[in-house]
Design a protein around this motif. Structure first.
Motif, PDB file in Angstrom:
ATOM      1  N   ALA A  16       0.841  -1.203   0.000  1.00 30.75           N
ATOM      2  CA  ALA A  16       0.000   0.000   0.000  1.00 30.75           C
ATOM      3  C   ALA A  16       0.874   1.251   0.000  1.00 30.75           C
ATOM      4  CB  ALA A  16      -0.898  -0.007   1.236  1.00 30.75           C
ATOM      5  N   PRO A  17       0.361   2.375  -0.510  1.00 32.02           N
ATOM      6  CA  PRO A  17       1.136   3.618  -0.470  1.00 32.02           C
ATOM      7  C   PRO A  17       1.396   4.040   0.977  1.00 32.02           C
ATOM      8  CG  PRO A  17      -0.798   3.857  -1.890  1.00 32.02           C
ATOM      9  CD  PRO A  17      -0.951   2.564  -1.151  1.00 32.02           C
ATOM     10  N   PRO A  18       2.571   4.636   1.270  1.00 38.94           N
ATOM     11  CA  PRO A  18       2.791   5.184   2.615  1.00 38.94           C
ATOM     12  C   PRO A  18       1.722   6.234   2.926  1.00 38.94           C
ATOM     13  CG  PRO A  18       4.816   5.228   1.305  1.00 38.94           C
ATOM     14  CD  PRO A  18       3.708   4.866   0.371  1.00 38.94           C
ATOM     15  N   ALA A  19       1.208   6.211   4.142  1.00 45.12           N
ATOM     16  CA  ALA A  19       0.076   7.081   4.500  1.00 45.12           C
ATOM     17  C   ALA A  19       0.400   8.558   4.309  1.00 45.12           C
ATOM     18  CB  ALA A  19      -0.333   6.818   5.951  1.00 45.12           C
ATOM     19  N   ASP A  20       1.608   8.976   4.716  1.00 43.02           N
ATOM     20  CA  ASP A  20       1.934  10.408   4.610  1.00 43.02           C
ATOM     21  C   ASP A  20       2.051  10.833   3.150  1.00 43.02           C
ATOM     22  OD1 ASP A  20       4.185   8.808   4.404  1.00 43.02           O
ATOM     23  OD2 ASP A  20       5.552  10.345   5.157  1.00 43.02           O
ATOM     24  N   LEU A  21       2.593   9.945   2.306  1.00 44.86           N
ATOM     25  CA  LEU A  21       2.699  10.283   0.885  1.00 44.86           C
ATOM     26  C   LEU A  21       1.305  10.373   0.264  1.00 44.86           C
ATOM     27  CD1 LEU A  21       5.331   8.870  -1.583  1.00 44.86           C
ATOM     28  CD2 LEU A  21       3.015   9.375  -2.332  1.00 44.86           C
ATOM     29  N   ALA A  22       0.459   9.408   0.599  1.00 50.89           N
ATOM     30  CA  ALA A  22      -0.908   9.404   0.052  1.00 50.89           C
ATOM     31  C   ALA A  22      -1.669  10.665   0.454  1.00 50.89           C
ATOM     32  CB  ALA A  22      -1.647   8.157   0.520  1.00 50.89           C
ATOM     33  N   ALA A  23      -1.449  11.109   1.703  1.00 50.71           N
ATOM     34  CA  ALA A  23      -2.182  12.280   2.215  1.00 50.71           C
ATOM     35  C   ALA A  23      -1.778  13.567   1.507  1.00 50.71           C
ATOM     36  CB  ALA A  23      -1.950  12.412   3.719  1.00 50.71           C
ATOM     37  N   ASN A  24      -0.541  13.606   1.006  1.00 48.39           N
ATOM     38  CA  ASN A  24      -0.040  14.839   0.390  1.00 48.39           C
ATOM     39  C   ASN A  24       0.306  14.665  -1.083  1.00 48.39           C
ATOM     40  OD1 ASN A  24       0.221  16.539   2.907  1.00 48.39           O
ATOM     41  ND2 ASN A  24       1.463  14.768   3.502  1.00 48.39           N
ATOM     42  N   ALA A  25      -0.257  13.634  -1.715  1.00 54.15           N
ATOM     43  CA  ALA A  25       0.132  13.306  -3.093  1.00 54.15           C
ATOM     44  C   ALA A  25      -0.280  14.387  -4.079  1.00 54.15           C
ATOM     45  CB  ALA A  25      -0.483  11.968  -3.496  1.00 54.15           C
ATOM     46  N   ASN A  26       0.581  14.612  -5.072  1.00 49.46           N
ATOM     47  CA  ASN A  26       0.261  15.568  -6.148  1.00 49.46           C
ATOM     48  C   ASN A  26      -0.995  15.144  -6.903  1.00 49.46           C
ATOM     49  OD1 ASN A  26       2.576  16.960  -5.567  1.00 49.46           O
ATOM     50  ND2 ASN A  26       3.723  16.275  -7.370  1.00 49.46           N
ATOM     51  N   VAL A  27      -1.133  13.849  -7.122  1.00 45.10           N
ATOM     52  CA  VAL A  27      -2.243  13.329  -7.927  1.00 45.10           C
ATOM     53  C   VAL A  27      -2.942  12.230  -7.136  1.00 45.10           C
ATOM     54  CG1 VAL A  27      -2.886  12.197 -10.085  1.00 45.10           C
ATOM     55  CG2 VAL A  27      -1.060  13.913 -10.076  1.00 45.10           C
ATOM     56  N   THR A  28      -4.254  12.331  -7.035  1.00 43.37           N
ATOM     57  CA  THR A  28      -5.050  11.364  -6.282  1.00 43.37           C
ATOM     58  C   THR A  28      -5.908  10.537  -7.239  1.00 43.37           C
ATOM     59  OG1 THR A  28      -6.920  12.865  -6.021  1.00 43.37           O
ATOM     60  CG2 THR A  28      -5.164  12.998  -4.353  1.00 43.37           C
ATOM     61  N   ALA A  29      -6.678   9.627  -6.688  1.00 46.23           N
ATOM     62  CA  ALA A  29      -7.513   8.737  -7.506  1.00 46.23           C
ATOM     63  C   ALA A  29      -8.535   9.518  -8.333  1.00 46.23           C
ATOM     64  CB  ALA A  29      -8.219   7.728  -6.602  1.00 46.23           C
ATOM     65  N   GLU A  30      -8.841  10.748  -7.910  1.00 40.70           N
ATOM     66  CA  GLU A  30      -9.808  11.570  -8.665  1.00 40.70           C
ATOM     67  C   GLU A  30      -9.367  11.798 -10.105  1.00 40.70           C
ATOM     68  OE1 GLU A  30     -11.821  14.613  -5.458  1.00 40.70           O
ATOM     69  OE2 GLU A  30      -9.778  14.981  -6.131  1.00 40.70           O
ATOM     70  N   ALA A  31      -8.026  11.811 -10.344  1.00 42.82           N
ATOM     71  CA  ALA A  31      -7.526  12.094 -11.697  1.00 42.82           C
ATOM     72  C   ALA A  31      -8.020  11.052 -12.697  1.00 42.82           C
ATOM     73  CB  ALA A  31      -5.999  12.137 -11.691  1.00 42.82           C
ATOM     74  N   TYR A  32      -8.115   9.790 -12.265  1.00 47.85           N
ATOM     75  CA  TYR A  32      -8.620   8.747 -13.168  1.00 47.85           C
ATOM     76  C   TYR A  32     -10.066   9.038 -13.566  1.00 47.85           C
ATOM     77  CZ  TYR A  32      -4.570   5.903 -11.717  1.00 47.85           C
ATOM     78  OH  TYR A  32      -3.305   5.428 -11.473  1.00 47.85           O
ATOM     79  N   GLU A  33     -10.864   9.432 -12.569  1.00 55.52           N
ATOM     80  CA  GLU A  33     -12.283   9.718 -12.840  1.00 55.52           C
ATOM     81  C   GLU A  33     -12.431  10.923 -13.753  1.00 55.52           C
ATOM     82  OE1 GLU A  33     -14.602   7.597 -11.927  1.00 55.52           O
ATOM     83  OE2 GLU A  33     -12.915   6.444 -11.105  1.00 55.52           O
ATOM     84  N   GLN A  34     -11.656  11.962 -13.453  1.00 57.27           N
ATOM     85  CA  GLN A  34     -11.715  13.192 -14.243  1.00 57.27           C
ATOM     86  C   GLN A  34     -11.356  12.903 -15.704  1.00 57.27           C
ATOM     87  OE1 GLN A  34      -8.764  16.028 -12.978  1.00 57.27           O
ATOM     88  NE2 GLN A  34      -9.285  17.472 -14.611  1.00 57.27           N
ATOM     89  N   ALA A  35     -10.276  12.128 -15.921  1.00 55.33           N
ATOM     90  CA  ALA A  35      -9.826  11.833 -17.277  1.00 55.33           C
ATOM     91  C   ALA A  35     -10.821  10.926 -18.000  1.00 55.33           C
ATOM     92  CB  ALA A  35      -8.446  11.184 -17.237  1.00 55.33           C
ATOM     93  N   LYS A  36     -11.436  10.025 -17.246  1.00 54.51           N
ATOM     94  CA  LYS A  36     -12.414   9.119 -17.852  1.00 54.51           C
ATOM     95  C   LYS A  36     -13.650   9.893 -18.311  1.00 54.51           C
ATOM     96  CE  LYS A  36     -14.540   4.636 -16.835  1.00 54.51           C
ATOM     97  NZ  LYS A  36     -14.782   3.650 -15.776  1.00 54.51           N
ATOM     98  N   ALA A  37     -14.043  10.867 -17.511  1.00 54.31           N
ATOM     99  CA  ALA A  37     -15.238  11.653 -17.835  1.00 54.31           C
ATOM    100  C   ALA A  37     -15.009  12.558 -19.048  1.00 54.31           C
ATOM    101  CB  ALA A  37     -15.648  12.488 -16.625  1.00 54.31           C
ATOM    102  N   ASP A  38     -13.796  13.095 -19.179  1.00 53.87           N
ATOM    103  CA  ASP A  38     -13.517  14.032 -20.274  1.00 53.87           C
ATOM    104  C   ASP A  38     -12.019  13.985 -20.567  1.00 53.87           C
ATOM    105  OD1 ASP A  38     -13.210  16.088 -22.067  1.00 53.87           O
ATOM    106  OD2 ASP A  38     -13.951  17.668 -20.741  1.00 53.87           O
TER     107      ASP A  38
END
Length: 651
Positions: free
Chosen positions: A17-39
């Motif tokens: 799993a991703p390190p918790a601190d990195l995941a909390a401050n990541a430049n790109v989150t899982a939302e990017a997949y949804e955003q790109a899929k939508a448009d």
């Protein structure tokens, strides 16, 4: 081939799993997949806005004449301005852009303000030497800052660069100069390699007995004596050194050619991959920011590739510098003056992000865990892998011994042709699996298809294809549009296919299986060389393996494995060979058991670290060994041939 093509043999159960601190401050989150899929196109238009445009594009993609794409076609920008000037204007001129570490131990720190001045001087020098917008410039340099400065100076004045790897022969240089019709060559007297000066200019001089250029601009690095052609050859320090540091960059069309890069390993006429400006820089910049989670204020990034490969273009020059990164550039080899050189550099500069190749990682494994253990690697937070599929055991070794069992590993799939990363984990999002590149990045459409171009189900194998255009895609093969269509777009209608086999696991994650040429047909079963190699490397006695299929009267092809043993293993131990064969049989099933296992001291590799299986196939089939000119060390083949034992009897 059957739908079982590229048999799905390996099962990998480990998850990280991703390190918790990195995941909390990541430049790109899982939302990017949804955003790109939508448009998808809207997503890429947004990424293009990370750059500075002189004229903002209103059009994202023109796909009216496939497979010839135009991205952001009505926009104008200057690539070098985006990599240098805008960071100075933003107040970051004092930030170090490049920590240069020479092999002899000399070092230079170049700030963004200093880089801007150097690139401006070089741009003025190129202009004075007659280079204009649209011209081509060949670059044949070692891993020194002038290599990056030369590329950016070309981009600044709208000339396309053609970087030729600094280990290639005079013949390779001549063919590339001729094909691109280069006007000028930038080279050096030499560079340092394995503890001594290695000459470069003589290869250029020999190449120029066959083709001609107007000028040769020569960087003085080693102070070796060099032959000199008056009127043609000029010293960098004389011509660049006297220029003004003022240079106003011109904005060019987004589709202005940025560089031609010739792919290695092809025979006959070189294959010049053409990349243009706006789309390429958009994707190189975005993927560098997303996949490495780069924080330019605090990270120190190091890509160990050579500037002569596409990795050096996208993830040393254009990606990192467009993001205002501080990076390390190292001139030499990993074992000079000692086998801990890489880790010494990580410790010295506090490197936080390391991007290297599986072949290097397997070499470090072979040298032993005790070497990296002597250095402080605690600064590292993200590790990357590039160049070929990585064996699960090498992946786990990398994470444990280099990444302290905490750093996420981003195993990236992409090619010279794709220009930038296409498939990779995101370090703050993805639960990683050792050996898998996992899923296409946001905005990228990739899948695995069978012979009839049908998408394979989860658990199935076949061919990796890209189903939608992407910003950093190659625009054509230089001077040969038909070859571009035939090579990449003819196998599956409307889809890009560049020769890699892949499988999907039960979760739908993608596993690269190497070139489809590296698939063996054994008794009617398709077996990937990558999977047999991974099985061998999972044995504690094996550091590295290369597998080929050799013609066999009984089974069609027989699996022949060449293995480099770890330090403590005995190559003369016949029971070890039997143990290795049985080990592969237990991991992958009896069908994948190698007919022969041959311990060797080294494997034949190109200078970029790719194993030349073609030559091993020659050995396995008792043929005369083919062309060895692209090998880093051609004497390796003599060693292998001299060590060959007789074929074993079958069990």
């Amino acid at each position: 081939m059957s739908n079982e093509s590229l048999a799905n043999l390996l099962k990998e159960e480990r998850r990280f799993a991703p390190p918790a601190d990195l995941a909390a401050n990541a430049n790109v989150t899982a939302e990017a997949y949804e955003q790109a899929k939508a448009d998808r196109l809207g997503f890429w238009a947004e990424q293009a806005r990370r750059l500075t445009w002189a004229t903002e594009p209103t059009e994202t993609l023109d796909w009216s004449n496939p497979p010839f794409a135009k991205w952001f076609a009505d926009g104008k920008l200057n690539v070098a301005y985006n990599c240098v000037d805008r960071h100075v204007e933003a107040g970051n001129g004092d930030r170090v852009a490049i920590h240069f570490e020479g092999e002899p131990g000399d070092s230079r720190a170049i700030t963004y303000a200093e880089l801007k001045d150097e690139v401006s001087r070089a741009a003025n020098a190129l202009t004075e030497l007659g280079v204009q917008k649209g011209d081509r410039v060949a670059v044949y340099l070692p891993m020194i800052p002038e290599a990056v400065i030369s590329m950016l100076a070309c981009a600044r004045i709208g000339a396309a660069h053609s970087v030729v790897f600094g280990g290639f022969s005079a013949d390779a240089i001549a063919k590339r100069i001729e094909d691109a019709d280069a006007k000028l060559v930038i080279t050096s007297d030499g560079g340092y390699r394995r503890g001594k000066p290695s000459a470069l200019k003589p290869a250029v001089d020999e190449a120029l007995t066959r083709v001609s250029v107007d000028k040769v601009l020569v960087v003085q690095r080693t102070k070796q004596d060099v032959a000199w052609t008056e009127g043609r050859d000029v010293w960098w320090h004389d011509v660049v050194g006297k220029q003004s540091a003022e240079h106003t960059p011109e904005a060019f069309d987004a589709e202005q050619p940025l560089f031609i890069l010739y792919t290695s390993g092809t025979t006959g006429k070189p294959k010049g991959i053409l990349h243009t400006s706006g789309g390429y820089l958009t994707q190189a910049s975005y993927t560098h920011h997303a996949v490495f989670d780069l924080k330019p204020e605090t990270d120190v990034y190091w890509c160990t590739a050579d500037i002569g490969w596409v990795t050096g273009h996208s993830y040393i020059t254009y990606g990192p510098l467009s993001n205002g990164a501080t990076q390390v550039i190292y001139e030499g080899t990993p074992d000079t003056p000692h086998q801990g050189r890489f880790w010494e550099i990580v410790q010295k500069y506090g490197v936080t992000i390391l991007y290297t190749a599986p072949t290097a990682i397997r070499t470090f494994m072979k040298w032993g865990d005790d070497i990296p253990a002597k250095f402080d690697l605690s600064s590292l937070r993200v590790l990357g892998s590039v160049g070929e599929p990585i064996n699960p055991e090498a992946w786990v070794w990398y994470r444990k011994n280099i990444g302290a069992d905490t750093c996420p590993i981003v195993d990236t799939w992409w090619q010279t042709e794709t220009g930038a990363m296409m498939i990779s984990p995101l370090p703050g999002v993805t639960e990683t699996k050792p050996g898998s590149a996992q899923r296409p990045l946001p905005g990228i459409s990739a899948t695995v298809v069978d012979d009839e171009a049908n998408e394979v189900p989860n658990g199935g194998g076949g061919y990796l294809v890209l189903t939608e255009p992407w910003p950093s895609m190659l625009r054509t093969i230089w001077g040969d549009d038909q070859r571009f269509i035939d090579t990449y777009w003819s196998r599956f209608e409307g889809k890009y296919f560049a020769g890699d086999g892949a499988k999907k696991d039960e979760d739908g994650d993608i596993w690269l299986l190497g070139r489809v040429d590296d698939v063996m047909l054994v008794s009617g079963h398709n077996i990937s060389t990558t999977e047999v190699e991974s099985a061998l490397v999972s044995h504690p006695a094996v550091a590295e393996a290369a597998v080929v299929g050799a013609a066999d009267e009984t089974t069609g092809q027989a699996i022949v494995a060449f293995v480099i043993l770890r330090g403590t293993a005995n190559a003369e131990d016949e029971s070890l060979v039997a143990d290795l064969r049985n080990h592969v049989g237990s991991v992958l099933g009896p069908i994948a058991k190698p007919k022969r296992v041959l311990p060797v001291a080294e494997l034949p590799k190109t200078r970029s670290g790719k194993i030349m299986r073609r030559l091993l196939r020659d050995v396995a089939e008792n043929r005369a060994v083919g062309d060895v000119t692209t090998l880093a060390d051609s004497s390796v083949m003599d060693l292998i041939q001299n060590k060959l034992p007789a074929a074993p009897s079958e069990d």
